[in-house]
Design an enzyme around this catalytic site. Structure first.
Site, PDB file in Angstrom:
ATOM      1  N   GLU A 128       0.800  -1.295   0.115  1.00 42.64           N
ATOM      2  CA  GLU A 128      -0.101  -0.104   0.046  1.00 42.64           C
ATOM      3  C   GLU A 128       1.023   1.377  -0.071  1.00 42.64           C
ATOM      4  O   GLU A 128       0.627   2.206   0.921  1.00 42.64           O
ATOM      5  CB  GLU A 128      -0.953   0.002   1.471  1.00 42.64           C
ATOM      6  N   GLU A 169      -6.797  -7.618  -1.339  1.00 45.27           N
ATOM      7  CA  GLU A 169      -7.464  -7.259   0.121  1.00 45.27           C
ATOM      8  C   GLU A 169      -8.799  -7.030   0.148  1.00 45.27           C
ATOM      9  O   GLU A 169      -9.257  -5.801  -0.146  1.00 45.27           O
ATOM     10  CB  GLU A 169      -6.477  -6.305   1.034  1.00 45.27           C
TER      11      GLU A 169
HETATM   12  C1  LIG Z   1      -5.990   1.150   4.001  1.00 42.93           C
HETATM   13  C2  LIG Z   1      -7.339   1.760   3.256  1.00 42.93           C
HETATM   14  O1  LIG Z   1      -7.319   1.931   2.295  1.00 42.93           O
HETATM   15  N1  LIG Z   1      -8.189   1.607   4.310  1.00 42.93           N
HETATM   16  C3  LIG Z   1      -9.381   2.282   3.927  1.00 42.93           C
HETATM   17  C4  LIG Z   1     -10.578   0.959   3.660  1.00 42.93           C
HETATM   18  O2  LIG Z   1     -11.753   1.514   3.448  1.00 42.93           O
HETATM   19  C5  LIG Z   1     -12.243   2.144   4.515  1.00 42.93           C
HETATM   20  C6  LIG Z   1     -13.849   2.284   4.181  1.00 42.93           C
HETATM   21  O3  LIG Z   1     -14.047   2.396   2.638  1.00 42.93           O
HETATM   22  C7  LIG Z   1     -11.585   3.656   4.564  1.00 42.93           C
HETATM   23  O4  LIG Z   1     -11.907   4.423   5.471  1.00 42.93           O
HETATM   24  C8  LIG Z   1      -9.966   3.160   4.831  1.00 42.93           C
HETATM   25  O5  LIG Z   1      -9.129   4.192   4.738  1.00 42.93           O
END
Ligand SMILES: CC(=O)N[C@H]1CO[C@H](CO)[C@@H](O)[C@@H]1O
Ligand SMILES: *[C@@H]1O[C@H](CO)[C@@H](O)[C@H](O)[C@H]1NC(C)=O
Length: 723
Positions: free
Chosen positions: A181, A250
């Site tokens: 990421e 993921e």
């Molecule tokens: C790591 C990441 O991208 N997390 C996101 C996952 O989705 C939620 C809700 O859609 C986000 O708030 C997170 O930032």
């Protein structure tokens, strides 16, 4: 310039040629190819240190029975290199054993080397010593960081090669991942981020593993690396090149629990719906994060404030049991998708919209086969969709799969019956003994002093959650407050995460932050006497941050200012006076959590047993309950601390931290977010703590609880989890 591009292109062609000669794993625009065959792959994350080696074979078998093809895990650097150059690959960190078990089960493996893991794991998986390498900055174009990251990446790749674990060597690893990421960080930090991406991409590709590398959430992943999607829904994701496959690394099965938060749940209907949406849009690799979430044993959780349970509402629950109806629903979905595999891998779908919120995808390769997906995206009403010669009732927020374009084989919203799991008390009585640890004072042995407030992790190096900050305050007998009976105002600013304030040995207050706001302030009128007063602050970390740009720079501990108000002189700043430091608890130093260590202090029992008192150690012994049901401790009657069984730390308990939010209702339809469908609101974020059966002995077990806040051990019980 042009010449450079030509050379680069030639190198790239050479790389492709080398790959096509030796490699049996590659990819095209549609899918991952194993031995030249396109594969539709269902994958699931199981993090090896979040369960025990004794649990691994069963977890892997259940993943296989659930229709998975691939097991995916991060590599946890801090567990593998606890001090520089000293490696550890045993017990829960026996990575090779874990991968070999996956291979024996006939599954593939996706190795996410990182070595940045995030994963709600302490410091995102980086060893804490890495923070103190001179001049280091994490995850950017920084020489000391790059040198350490490269060294560990090579260590892992060499180990996998030596054990012949890559697919090209006959092993199960078909994919690796470098970084994790990183796209959002690169976007934020700009040029050094771009330079770092270029460097680690080349570094990884140069290791010649023979299997493709992927990077998740990295839109500029350079060739030949595949960029992949991480989110709750990924159907609109497009890889950065049209010759790369559409992969979802993921697909969150739910969300993690934090102390102070509710327990997130994601309905099985919505999970299946999100998977099918991805598949009908051409996705051919789906990973469930998590398939088994497990437990943050010991002090491995990150955050700060991530709970000990990492259940994630995953298809296999924290204890290794099937989480129904989720596991069964997805198993059925996998079976139906696999029936369609040849069609899905050989054609693109055509899409049309037969009505408002309705969407139909049809896959029709030249072979004459046909697969259809009938989708109803309305969150409230069912719809009747006419297709071919048939009519199909499709519930709200769901998709029906027709593997032959005629027969409805699966609908994402039609789940099987729930079989709720129960926690049943075992008849294992505990007879407790207690030992009260005194707060530390400036005069304590093994303390050191400074005319400054020091950052906590800098001092503890995270060998313990606990650091004492101690100072003396002299109060003149002519102070006005002594005469008029008022109390001065003590204000303490801390960068987090938890602080107990002791004044002259008495607990005067406890403050704690949260995942979003780890900082805290204590501000209270306190009783001080004329003469010398002892202020002892027990500052506590609850897992080190695992995410954010330069999260290694986040501080913890009492950084001040610390002031005393209401004196004759006005405010007195205590921040730069003499402070004494003591690392860890007395009971930790004496190892009271071991049988031999416990002999070094006097324990009391019966009517003298401590109850509701801070800094208390409790111990007992018990015999192992018969049977195979997974076990847990119900800690509801306790506040905060840590628990050890036979000397092994099962994690931080903190039932005293109640979930502060409100839980709404939980209807499966509508876009899922982690705030939807929470449970436990107003109650302990976590009351059950997994006790792995393999940590118990056939004779007597030794159980120790350290309680910081004060609790009643009479309420602790050993429970078993059954259907
Ligand atoms: C790591 C990441 O991208 N997390 C996101 C996952 O989705 C939620 C809700 O859609 C986000 O708030 C997170 O930032
Ligand atoms: C870290 O600890 C050292 C002493 O070990 C001290 O000199 C330094 O000032 C501390 N740094 C911070 C930020 O607390």
């Amino acid at each position: 310039m042009e010449k450079l591009i030509q050379t680069k292109f030639l190198t790239f062609l050479l790389f492709l040629w080398v790959c096509s000669v030796h490699a049996s794993v590659s990819y095209d625009n549609k899918a991952i190819l194993v031995n030249g065959q396109r594969k539709f792959l269902f994958s699931g994350s199981i993090h090896y240190p979040r369960s025990t080696p004794e649990m691994w074979p069963d977890l892997i078998q259940k993943a296989k029975d659930g229709g998975l093809d691939v097991i995916q895990s991060y590599v946890f650097w801090n567990g593998h290199e606890p001090s520089p150059g000293k490696y550890y690959f045993e017990d829960r960190y026996d990575l090779v054993k874990f991968i070999k078990l996956v291979q024996q089960a006939g599954l593939y493996f996706h190795l996410r080397i990182g070595p940045y893991a995030c994963a709600e794991w302490n410091l995102g998986g980086f060893p804490v010593w890495l923070k103190y390498v001179p001049g280091i900055e994490f995850r950017t174009d920084n020489e000391p960081f790059k040198a350490a990251m490269q060294k560990f990446t090579i260590k892992i790749v060499d180990m996998m090669k030596a054990e012949k674990l890559f697919q090209t060597q006959g092993g199960p690893i078909i994919l690796s991942q470098i970084e994790n990421e990183y796209g959002p960080v690169e976007w934020e930090i700009g040029a050094p981020g771009k330079a770092y991406t270029k460097w680690f991409s080349q570094m990884a590709v140069g290791l010649n593993t023979g299997v493709p590398w992927i990077m998740c959430k990295q839109e500029d992943a350079p060739d030949p690396i595949i960029d992949t999607c991480n989110a709750y829904y990924c159907e609109n994701f497009k890889p950065n090149k049209d010759y790369k496959p559409k992969m979802w690394t993921e697909n969150w099965s739910s969300w993690y629990t934090e102390f102070g938060g509710g327990v997130p749940r994601r309905p099985a209907e919505d999970m299946a719906f999100s998977v099918v949406r991805f598949v009908q849009n051409g996705g051919t690799f789906v990973n469930y994060y998590m398939y088994h979430g497990g437990t943050n044993f010991d002090r491995t959780s990150g955050g700060p404030f991530i709970a000990t349970s990492y259940d994630f509402d995953a298809p296999i629950d924290e204890f290794g049991l099937l989480n129904e109806p989720k596991w069964g629903h997805l198993k059925y979905l996998h079976k139906v998708i696999k029936q369609c595999e040849p069609v899905l891998l050989s054609a693109d779908s055509t899409v049309y919209w037969p009505g408002k919120n309705l969407e139909v995808h049809v896959f029709k390769p030249k072979t004459g086969d046909c697969v259809a997906f009938l989708g109803n995206y309305d969150t409230k009403s069912s719809a009747t969709i006419k297709f071919g010669n048939g009519q199909y009732d499709v519930p709200p927020w769901s998709i029906t799969i027709l593997p032959d374009c005629k027969t409805a084989a699966f609908n994402t919203a039609k789940v099987g019956i729930q079989s709720p799991m129960k926690m049943i008390a075992t008849n294992t009585p505990f007879t407790w003994q207690s030992y009260n640890e005194e707060p530390s004072y400036s005069t304590v042995k093994d303390s050191f002093t400074a005319y400054a407030l020091w950052e906590q992790v800098n001092v503890t190096r995270d060998f313990t959650d606990y650091l004492w900050y101690m100072t003396d305050v002299n109060i003149d007998q002519n102070e006005g407050f002594i005469k008029n009976g008022k109390s001065p105002l003590l204000t303490i600013n801390s960068a987090g995460h938890v602080m107990h304030v002791f004044i002259n040995g008495q607990l005067s207050g406890t403050e704690y932050g949260s995942l979003k706001f780890p900082k805290l302030t204590f501000s209270k009128n306190v009783k001080l006497n004329a003469g010398n007063n002892k202020i002892s602050l027990l500052s506590i970390t609850v897992g080190l941050p695992n995410v954010g740009v330069h999260y290694e720079k986040w501080n913890a501990g009492v950084l001040g200012p610390v002031t005393l108000g209401g004196l004759n002189e006005g405010n007195r700043d205590l921040s730069r006076q003499k402070w004494s430091y003591k690392i860890g608890l007395k009971g930790e130093a004496l190892q009271l959590y071991t049988q031999s260590g416990s002999k070094s202090v006097n324990w009391v029992e019966g009517s003298s047993l401590a109850k509701g008192q801070p800094l208390t150690w409790y111990k007992t012994t018990f015999s192992t309950p018969a049977g195979n049901d997974p076990l847990a401790l119900d800690m509801s009657s306790m506040g905060k601390g840590q628990v050890w069984i036979n000397g092994r730390n099962i994690g931080r308990h903190w039932p005293g931290y109640k979930a502060r939010e409100e839980c709404g209702d939980c209807y499966y339809a509508g876009t899922y977010t982690e705030t939807k469908c929470r449970t436990n609101c107003g109650q302990a974020s976590q009351k059950w703590y997994h006790v792995p059966r393999s940590w118990l002995s056939s004779s007597e077990n030794y159980l120790v609880v350290f309680e910081e806040w004060g609790g009643d051990p009479a309420g602790i019980s050993l429970v078993k989890r059954t259907a």
